[in-house]
Scaffold this active site. Structure first.
Site, PDB file in Angstrom:
ATOM      1  N   LYS A   1       0.824  -1.213   0.000  1.00 32.48           N
ATOM      2  CA  LYS A   1       0.000   0.000   0.000  1.00 32.48           C
ATOM      3  C   LYS A   1       0.857   1.261   0.000  1.00 32.48           C
ATOM      4  CE  LYS A   1      -4.509  -1.417   1.671  1.00 32.48           C
ATOM      5  NZ  LYS A   1      -5.646  -1.084   2.555  1.00 32.48           N
TER       6      LYS A   1
ATOM      7  N   LYS B   1      -4.875 -13.148  -8.316  1.00 38.62           N
ATOM      8  CA  LYS B   1      -6.160 -13.206  -7.624  1.00 38.62           C
ATOM      9  C   LYS B   1      -7.146 -12.203  -8.208  1.00 38.62           C
ATOM     10  CE  LYS B   1      -7.970 -13.007  -2.869  1.00 38.62           C
ATOM     11  NZ  LYS B   1      -7.581 -12.750  -1.460  1.00 38.62           N
TER      12      LYS B   1
ATOM     13  N   LYS C   1     -11.385  -6.512  -6.999  1.00 38.97           N
ATOM     14  CA  LYS C   1     -12.365  -5.482  -7.364  1.00 38.97           C
ATOM     15  C   LYS C   1     -11.699  -4.180  -7.783  1.00 38.97           C
ATOM     16  CE  LYS C   1     -12.914  -4.596  -2.418  1.00 38.97           C
ATOM     17  NZ  LYS C   1     -13.842  -4.727  -1.273  1.00 38.97           N
TER      18      LYS C   1
END
Length: 337
Positions: free
Chosen positions: A117, A199, A202
């Site tokens: 992040k 993976k 969204k």
């Protein structure tokens, strides 16, 4: 609600950070539904965690309510579990501060999610982003949790929670249950439809890479038709066939069949026919959930009542733990008269 003393306590939480995918549904939400009869389940919408990245306040409020409605539409029953907003229970933040005093900066900077992040949000590397795992540990430990459902990529967060619990127990005497992880046998890792080595997410820039729980039937079938496979055209799993293997996994779970049953069903049939079948079986499950969520969202009084009742129970449980923690660390509390 009353907990069954013969059942273990299970805690799980999810961020209201966007519309979930079928990967989120199979890896988390469906398991929440399946587990609520087996354990004393405490489910939280982790809105405080969302503050670590910039977002519009109105979007966070809307997404939090959307996620609550979605859980109920999927079958999470507020009568069987504790369902609440994380920010409605102040003890989450209170325990985080205490746990910060026994957590080391080096542990936090080594966390994979902090590194990832920090790269993605280089203009907003804040203390909350680094402290995220401690808040997560507080979420879990507040409720004397025995079991935490986790994805295979979330083991690091559970391990730091266990380390913090053991450290506190060793320093101040036994206080927290040290939780164990629960990794579902199926559905824990659904891959991208466009890049099956990664993976499903969204946040993927390619909208054809994921199936959203907001997608309509035509969109779902169209996305599966465009799914990446290989040139073999044989519906069978294989290490060298990640695309079709992913589709077989998805079909098997949604159709409630084994991998072997799915392969036999489509023996001799091509990818085109199989992709349509996958789309249809997924749409048959997802579209009714979408419609039920939209119905529930129209009844704000109902959702508010669920949040209030869930917070009452969660506060009662959490405050018992925080009182014990404050006493153990030496904070003075006057006797009530």
């Amino acid at each position: 609600m009353q907990f069954d003393k013969d059942k273990k306590i299970l805690f799980s939480a999810a961020q209201p950070s966007g519309i979930p995918t079928i990967g989120n549904y199979l890896g988390a939400i469906k398991n929440w539904v399946d587990l609520q009869d087996e354990y004393n389940c405490i489910y939280s919408i982790a809105d405080l965690h969302c503050l670590t990245v910039k977002r519009e306040p109105k979007d966070l409020r809307r997404q939090s309510l959307d996620l609550l409605a979605l859980y109920i539409a999927c079958g999470v029953n507020p009568e069987k579990c504790v369902l609440f907003m994380q920010s409605h229970v102040p003890a989450h933040a209170e325990l985080t501060w205490v746990l910060n005093t026994i957590t080391y900066p080096g542990e936090m900077t080594r966390m994979t999610q902090f590194k990832d992040k920090s790269l993605r949000h280089a203009d907003n590397v804040n203390m909350g982003l680094m402290d995220y795992p401690v808040l997560m540990a507080a979420d879990i430990l507040l409720y004397q949790t025995d079991i935490v459902p986790i994805g295979s990529d979330q083991k690091q967060h559970l391990e730091i929670a266990r380390d913090i619990a053991n450290r506190f127990n060793n320093r101040y005497s036994p206080t927290f249950v040290v939780p164990d992880g629960y990794i579902p046998k199926v559905g824990a890792r659904i891959m991208s439809l466009q890049d099956p080595l990664h993976k499903m997410s969204k946040s993927d820039d390619n909208e054809n890479a994921f199936i959203s729980l907001e997608d309509d039937r035509d969109t779902i079938i169209r996305k599966f038709k465009r799914a990446v496979t290989d040139s073999d055209n044989t519906v069978a799993v294989g290490e060298d066939k990640p695309g079709i293997t992913n589709l077989i996994n998805i079909y098997s779970i949604f159709a409630n069949k084994t991998i072997e049953e799915t392969q036999r069903e489509f023996d001799g049939k091509g990818y085109g026919e199989f992709k349509v079948a996958v789309g249809e079986v997924v749409a048959d499950k997802i579209v009714p959930i979408k419609e039920e969520k939209e119905r529930i969202l129209k009844d704000k009084a109902y959702l508010d009542d669920i949040m209030i009742k869930g917070a009452e129970t969660a506060n009662y449980l959490a405050n018992k733990t925080i009182a014990k923690v404050y006493r153990k660390v030496g904070l003075y509390t006057p006797d009530k008269k």
